[in-house]
Structures are given as structure tokens and as C-alpha cells.
Enzyme design. Structure first.
Site, mmCIF file in Angstrom:
data_model
loop_
_atom_site.group_PDB
_atom_site.id
_atom_site.type_symbol
_atom_site.label_atom_id
_atom_site.label_comp_id
_atom_site.label_asym_id
_atom_site.label_seq_id
_atom_site.Cartn_x
_atom_site.Cartn_y
_atom_site.Cartn_z
ATOM 1 N N LYS A 141 9.262 6.555 0.883
ATOM 2 C CA LYS A 141 9.520 5.353 0.791
ATOM 3 C C LYS A 141 10.979 4.861 1.681
ATOM 4 C CE LYS A 141 7.652 2.461 -1.153
ATOM 5 N NZ LYS A 141 6.756 1.470 -0.718
ATOM 6 N N TYR A 201 8.189 11.288 -3.086
ATOM 7 C CA TYR A 201 7.662 9.833 -3.337
ATOM 8 C C TYR A 201 9.004 9.104 -2.616
ATOM 9 C CZ TYR A 201 7.588 5.192 -5.015
ATOM 10 O OH TYR A 201 7.626 3.749 -5.162
ATOM 11 N N THR A 209 11.481 0.566 -3.158
ATOM 12 C CA THR A 209 12.008 0.880 -4.537
ATOM 13 C C THR A 209 13.606 1.261 -4.636
ATOM 14 O OG1 THR A 209 11.704 2.639 -6.086
ATOM 15 C CG2 THR A 209 11.167 2.847 -3.884
ATOM 16 N N ASP A 210 14.046 1.105 -5.890
ATOM 17 C CA ASP A 210 15.368 1.293 -5.869
ATOM 18 C C ASP A 210 15.497 3.023 -5.876
ATOM 19 O OD1 ASP A 210 14.299 1.925 -8.250
ATOM 20 O OD2 ASP A 210 15.669 1.001 -9.563
ATOM 21 N N GLU A 211 14.419 3.624 -6.027
ATOM 22 C CA GLU A 211 14.503 5.028 -6.009
ATOM 23 C C GLU A 211 15.137 5.660 -4.814
ATOM 24 O OE1 GLU A 211 11.125 7.141 -8.107
ATOM 25 O OE2 GLU A 211 10.752 5.223 -8.954
ATOM 26 N N SER A 259 2.214 5.869 -5.319
ATOM 27 C CA SER A 259 3.337 5.413 -5.974
ATOM 28 C C SER A 259 3.763 6.360 -7.202
ATOM 29 C CB SER A 259 3.056 4.015 -6.417
ATOM 30 O OG SER A 259 1.920 4.176 -7.252
ATOM 31 N N ALA A 296 0.727 -1.039 -0.167
ATOM 32 C CA ALA A 296 -0.064 -0.111 -0.097
ATOM 33 C C ALA A 296 1.031 1.360 0.082
ATOM 34 C CB ALA A 296 -0.737 -0.073 1.344
ATOM 35 N N ALA A 297 0.514 2.128 -0.844
ATOM 36 C CA ALA A 297 1.404 3.323 -1.049
ATOM 37 C C ALA A 297 0.906 4.219 -2.179
ATOM 38 C CB ALA A 297 2.972 2.922 -1.600
ATOM 39 N N GLY A 322 13.787 17.729 -10.408
ATOM 40 C CA GLY A 322 14.521 16.796 -9.962
ATOM 41 C C GLY A 322 14.820 15.311 -10.561
HETATM 42 P P1 NAD Z 1 -0.382 1.388 -7.235
HETATM 43 O O1 NAD Z 1 -0.360 2.856 -7.283
HETATM 44 O O2 NAD Z 1 -0.662 0.601 -8.632
HETATM 45 O O3 NAD Z 1 -1.341 0.590 -6.117
HETATM 46 C C1 NAD Z 1 -1.311 1.213 -4.738
HETATM 47 C C2 NAD Z 1 -2.175 0.649 -3.997
HETATM 48 O O4 NAD Z 1 -2.190 0.798 -2.653
HETATM 49 C C3 NAD Z 1 -3.680 0.888 -4.655
HETATM 50 O O5 NAD Z 1 -4.653 -0.217 -4.792
HETATM 51 C C4 NAD Z 1 -4.266 1.892 -3.487
HETATM 52 O O6 NAD Z 1 -5.686 1.919 -3.500
HETATM 53 C C5 NAD Z 1 -3.545 1.348 -2.390
HETATM 54 N N1 NAD Z 1 -3.538 2.443 -1.085
HETATM 55 C C6 NAD Z 1 -3.205 3.741 -1.293
HETATM 56 N N2 NAD Z 1 -3.248 4.346 -0.198
HETATM 57 C C7 NAD Z 1 -3.615 3.615 0.495
HETATM 58 C C8 NAD Z 1 -3.917 3.505 1.991
HETATM 59 N N3 NAD Z 1 -3.601 4.660 2.687
HETATM 60 N N4 NAD Z 1 -4.513 2.584 2.683
HETATM 61 C C9 NAD Z 1 -4.678 1.406 1.855
HETATM 62 N N5 NAD Z 1 -4.369 1.351 0.751
HETATM 63 C C10 NAD Z 1 -3.770 2.015 -0.117
HETATM 64 O O7 NAD Z 1 1.093 1.004 -6.789
HETATM 65 P P2 NAD Z 1 2.272 -0.172 -7.534
HETATM 66 O O8 NAD Z 1 2.706 0.342 -8.650
HETATM 67 O O9 NAD Z 1 1.242 -1.560 -7.324
HETATM 68 O O10 NAD Z 1 3.221 -0.414 -6.274
HETATM 69 C C11 NAD Z 1 2.957 -1.191 -5.076
HETATM 70 C C12 NAD Z 1 4.288 -0.978 -4.130
HETATM 71 O O11 NAD Z 1 5.401 -1.356 -4.823
HETATM 72 C C13 NAD Z 1 4.298 0.554 -3.520
HETATM 73 O O12 NAD Z 1 4.598 0.450 -2.334
HETATM 74 C C14 NAD Z 1 5.702 1.284 -4.524
HETATM 75 O O13 NAD Z 1 6.124 2.056 -3.684
HETATM 76 C C15 NAD Z 1 6.378 -0.190 -4.782
HETATM 77 N N6 NAD Z 1 7.173 -0.108 -6.103
HETATM 78 C C16 NAD Z 1 6.576 0.084 -7.177
HETATM 79 C C17 NAD Z 1 7.152 0.164 -8.258
HETATM 80 C C18 NAD Z 1 6.610 0.008 -9.724
HETATM 81 O O14 NAD Z 1 7.454 0.197 -10.685
HETATM 82 N N7 NAD Z 1 5.149 0.127 -9.960
HETATM 83 C C19 NAD Z 1 8.586 -0.157 -8.454
HETATM 84 C C20 NAD Z 1 9.490 0.020 -7.152
HETATM 85 C C21 NAD Z 1 8.534 -0.080 -5.739
HETATM 86 P P1 TYD Z 2 7.429 6.575 -14.114
HETATM 87 O O1 TYD Z 2 6.582 5.356 -14.737
HETATM 88 O O2 TYD Z 2 6.555 7.562 -13.629
HETATM 89 O O3 TYD Z 2 8.253 5.661 -12.843
HETATM 90 P P2 TYD Z 2 9.124 6.336 -12.021
HETATM 91 O O4 TYD Z 2 9.207 7.796 -12.186
HETATM 92 O O5 TYD Z 2 8.935 5.956 -10.778
HETATM 93 O O6 TYD Z 2 10.625 5.631 -12.425
HETATM 94 O O7 TYD Z 2 8.460 7.012 -15.133
HETATM 95 C C1 TYD Z 2 9.444 6.452 -15.701
HETATM 96 C C2 TYD Z 2 10.355 7.026 -16.633
HETATM 97 O O8 TYD Z 2 9.698 7.742 -17.663
HETATM 98 C C3 TYD Z 2 10.730 8.353 -15.719
HETATM 99 O O9 TYD Z 2 12.151 8.500 -16.180
HETATM 100 C C4 TYD Z 2 10.020 9.397 -16.300
HETATM 101 C C5 TYD Z 2 9.531 9.118 -17.667
HETATM 102 N N1 TYD Z 2 8.288 9.594 -18.135
HETATM 103 C C6 TYD Z 2 8.011 10.381 -19.444
HETATM 104 O O10 TYD Z 2 8.908 10.638 -19.978
HETATM 105 N N2 TYD Z 2 6.776 10.610 -19.768
HETATM 106 C C7 TYD Z 2 5.818 10.430 -18.999
HETATM 107 O O11 TYD Z 2 4.454 10.593 -19.634
HETATM 108 C C8 TYD Z 2 5.904 9.448 -17.801
HETATM 109 C C9 TYD Z 2 4.798 9.050 -16.710
HETATM 110 C C10 TYD Z 2 7.256 9.201 -17.345
#
Ligand code: NAD
Ligand code: TYD
Length: 353
Positions: A165, A161, A136-138, A87, A84-85, A292
Site C-alpha cells: 500500500k 500488505y 491505510t494508516d498501516e 487487503s 481494489a486491493a 511483525g
Molecule cells: P476487501 O478485501 O473487502 O475488497 C477488495 C475488493 O477488491 C474485492 O471486491 C476484490 O474482489 C477486489 N479486487 C482484489 N483484487 C483485484 C484486482 N486485481 N482487480 C480488481 N479487483 C480486485 O477490501 P476492503 O476492506 O473493502 O478495502 C478496500 C480498500 O481500503 C483497500 O485498498 C484497503 O487497502 C483499504 N483499507 C481498508 C481498511 C479496512 O479496515 N478494511 C482500512 C484501511 C484501508
Molecule cells: P484485522 O481485522 O486483520 O485488521 P488489521 O490487521 O489490518 O489491523 O485485525 C485487527 C486486529 O485484530 C489486529 O491487531 C489483529 C487482530 N486479530 C486477532 O487478534 N485475531 C484474529 O482472528 C484476527 C483476524 C485479527
């Protein structure tokens, strides 16, 4: 023996993929999905498991401390997998507050609820329990052209963000160090695959291509991300739950580094091949860069490979095709998301059943 997973944020992108993954691979489990259903939560992602008796959904906010305590009273939870986050980096730049509430305070609430439920004595906990923080690696910040993030790279988050994290990671680590809680942290690179909300790069570009809309590339598009197919990520998380050494951090990534512009061009070319050859690079729009903006992420996955034998199975060329095919075969999913009608899905499917 039967195990109960508490999956938070299970209606989101990775959480829903993870629920499918564990229900397919483990017979004797119960999965409790706790999700607030923010804009990113979509129960349509879980349509196929909704009636599975091994699955339960509870709508709750991780920021609601009492609700989190009640969950541990109601269920005999063995594993917490905290997805949950909030994101999305761009949203964190315009509205950081909710990132601190959910990502930091929500994690603290879960840690406290798990700690009191699992405690059996001074610094001892019920056998076999584990709290896994999905990070996350971020949190490591940005790389130059050389080198990779390892688990010992200092934390140096740049966006609200990634700062939220990193804060959550430090709390999880502190609960491990101070209270000897059984915790792990996993830090993965950018995921892609089915059910990803189209605010993120890959599904946004697929959807815009299909609608012949401009493809917004931030700045020069030469920022590098290390792409991980979501199912490979799910497999790594489940391995850490089953066999990871308590207290350890594991980086998850598969050496699939690509500049954003290359991703966008590969999406255009596959969508053109599958749908309409007139879709081409003229759709690309270079727009203002993100504030940033981190230049490069790259994971060194040696530790998880050597310790747990994890290897990514899906390389980018195959994964991007599978992903685009999924969005083409599930046009209705995307239509429900972009029209906002997915938010009525819960009411239609759950209320009054
Ligand atoms: P997402 O935004 O698709 O899903 C987040 C989910 O959390 C949603 O279902 C939302 O309703 C729920 N949520 C948000 N706030 C909440 C709260 N206060 N209480 C309960 N539920 C809540 O995110 P994702 O891309 O599936 O990412 C999941 C996790 O993985 C996150 O912790 C994110 O930081 C981490 N992560 C994601 C990526 C990526 O590429 N998507 C990469 C590295 C880490
Ligand atoms: P994103 O999917 O938002 O993931 P994160 O920022 O967590 O890495 O973005 C991936 C990369 O793509 C990031 O360098 C930002 C870039 N980006 C664009 O160039 N255009 C877009 O519309 C979006 C959403 C992201």
C-alpha cells in the site's frame, strides 16, 4: 452536472458501502464498478443497486492494463476511486506476491490509463477529474503508547500488505509530482460495518460467537486499532472528491482507539444480550501472535476536520451495535459467504439475464 465514478474493488467491503453511499446521495451520477471478484468480492453486497440505471458492473482485473485502458475509452470517467486491493495482513504474510501485483501494479495501470485518457496537453488534464487512492494508516507503521499519525508521519510499513500500500501511495504521489496529475490519497484506520468479509477481526468474532466457536485473539490482545464506522469513511472519501485540495493526503479516523481484547469482549456481551446469555468469555482463545504485529495505530484527523469539516458521526459503542444488528438481520449473507455459495451469485444473477 453528471459525473462518472470509476470505483475499483466495488464488490468488496468498503467499495460496496461507498457505492451505496454515493448512489443515495447524488442523483445525477454514473457509477462504474470494476472488480475482479476475488474471494473478497461479493456481488450480493450490491443486490439493492443491481438494476439501478446509474450503476454498471464490469468484471476485470486491475492488473490487466489493456482492460483498464478500454474502460476509459468506454466511459467518460471523471473520478477514479481505487479500492481494489488484496487487503488482509495475514494473507500477505503467507503470499506477498499477489499483494504486489494487485496493490502496486494494479494502481500503476490505473494511473497510466487515467493519465492518457485525461491528458489535454503537456501537464494539463480535463477539468474536474481526480484520482483518489484509498490507502491505510498501516503505511505509517506502529505507534508507542503516545502520539498519533499525521499526514507528515514518515512511511514505515511493516507487513507485506502495508509495504504494498505504501508503494502504491508513492506511485500516486509521483504521478502528482511528475506529471501534475490531479490526485489525492486518503489514509484511514480500521473500518467496520456491514458487508465485511469474516476474515477480519470484527465479523470473524461475531460469526464465531453466533456459532459458539473459539475466538482467536492474537498474543495478549492488547494491540490497539482506531476503529472507523464504514459510512463515516465513505463520507470522508466523497468529501475529498468534491472539495479536497488536489495533491493532498488526508488521514481519516475518529479517535476510537480500542485494544483488540476489549473489542472481542464487547462483541461477546452484545451478542449474548441479543441472542443467548450462555455465550460468554470462555470462548476466547489466546493464540500465537501475528508475525511483525503492529502494536498500535491512532489517527490524528485534524487536517480533514479543519479543511473539509469532516467529523465521524458514529462512535464505537453505537457502531458496534449497529454492525452486530446488521449481521444478525443478515444471517443469510454470512451463510452464503462462509459456505462459499456467494461466488455463484454472479453466475446466477448476471449470466444469461
Ligand atoms: P476487501 O478485501 O473487502 O475488497 C477488495 C475488493 O477488491 C474485492 O471486491 C476484490 O474482489 C477486489 N479486487 C482484489 N483484487 C483485484 C484486482 N486485481 N482487480 C480488481 N479487483 C480486485 O477490501 P476492503 O476492506 O473493502 O478495502 C478496500 C480498500 O481500503 C483497500 O485498498 C484497503 O487497502 C483499504 N483499507 C481498508 C481498511 C479496512 O479496515 N478494511 C482500512 C484501511 C484501508
Ligand atoms: P484485522 O481485522 O486483520 O485488521 P488489521 O490487521 O489490518 O489491523 O485485525 C485487527 C486486529 O485484530 C489486529 O491487531 C489483529 C487482530 N486479530 C486477532 O487478534 N485475531 C484474529 O482472528 C484476527 C483476524 C485479527
Amino acid at each position: 452536472m453528471s459525473k462518472t465514478y470509476l470505483v475499483t474493488g466495488g464488490a468488496g467491503f468498503i467499495g460496496s458501502n461507498f457505492i451505496h453511499y454515493i448512489l443515495e446521495r447524488h442523483q445525477d451520477i454514473l457509477v462504474v464498478n470494476v472488480d475482479k471478484l476475488t474471494y473478497a468480492g461479493n456481488l450480493e453486497n450490491l443486490k439493492a443497486v443491481m438494476d439501478d440505471e446509474r450503476y454498471a458492473f464490469i468484471q476485470a482485473d486491475v492488473c490487466d492494463r489493456e482492460a483498464m485502458v478500454r474502460l476509459f475509452e468506454q466511459y467518460h470517467i471523471d473520478y477514479v476511486v481505487n479500492f481494489a486491493a488484496e487487503s488482509h495482513v495475514d494473507r500477505s504474510i503467507t503470499d506477498p506476491g499477489v499483494f504486489v501485483s494487485t496493490n502496486v501494479m494494479g494502481t500503476l495501470n490505473l494511473l497510466d490509463a487515467a493519465k492518457s485518457s485525461w491528458k489535454t496537453g503537456e501537464d494539463s488534464y480535463r477539468e474536474g477529474v481526480r484520482f483518489l487512492q484509498v490507502s491505510t494508516d498501516e503505511v505509517y507503521g506502529s505507534l508507542g503508547p503516545e502520539g498519533f499519525f499525521t499526514e507528515t508521519t514518515p512511511l514505515d510499513p511493516h507487513s507485506p500488505y502495508s509495504a504494498s500500500k505504501a508503494s502504491a501511495d508513492l506511485l500516486v504521489k509521483a504521478y502528482g509530482d511528475t506529471y501534475r496529475m490531479p490526485v489525492n490519497i486518503t489514509r484511514c484506520s480500521n473500518n467496520y460495518g456491514p458487508y465485511q468479509f469474516p476474515e477480519k477481526l470484527i465479523p470473524l468474532m461475531i460469526n464465531n460467537c453466533l456459532n459458539r466457536q473459539g475466538l482467536p485473539v492474537y498474543g495478549d490482545g492488547m494491540q490497539v486499532r482506531d476503529w472507523l464506522y464504514v459510512e463515516d469513511h465513505c463520507k470522508a472519501i466523497d468529501l475529498v472528491i468534491q472539495r479536497g485540495t488536489l495533491g493532498e493526503v488526508y488521514n481519516i479516523g475518529g479517535h476510537n482507539e480500542k485494544p483488540n481484547i476489549e473489542i472481542v469482549k464487547s462483541i461477546i456481551s452484545y451478542v449474548a444480550e441479543k441472542v443467548d446469555p450462555s455465550i460468554d468469555e470462555r470462548l476466547i482463545r489466546h493464540v500465537s501472535d501475528r508475525k511483525g504485529h503492529d502494536r498500535r495505530y491512532g489517527i490524528d484527523p485534524t487536517k480533514i476536520r479543519e479543511a473539509l469539516g469532516w467529523e465521524p458521526e458514529t462512535m464505537f459503542a453505537e457502531g458496534i451495535r449497529k454492525t452486530i444488528d446488521w449481521y444478525l438481520e443478515n444471517r443469510q449473507w454470512m451463510e452464503h459467504v462462509t459456505s462459499g455459495s456467494y461466488q455463484q451469485y454472479y453466475r446466477a444473477m448476471y449470466v444469461g439475464r
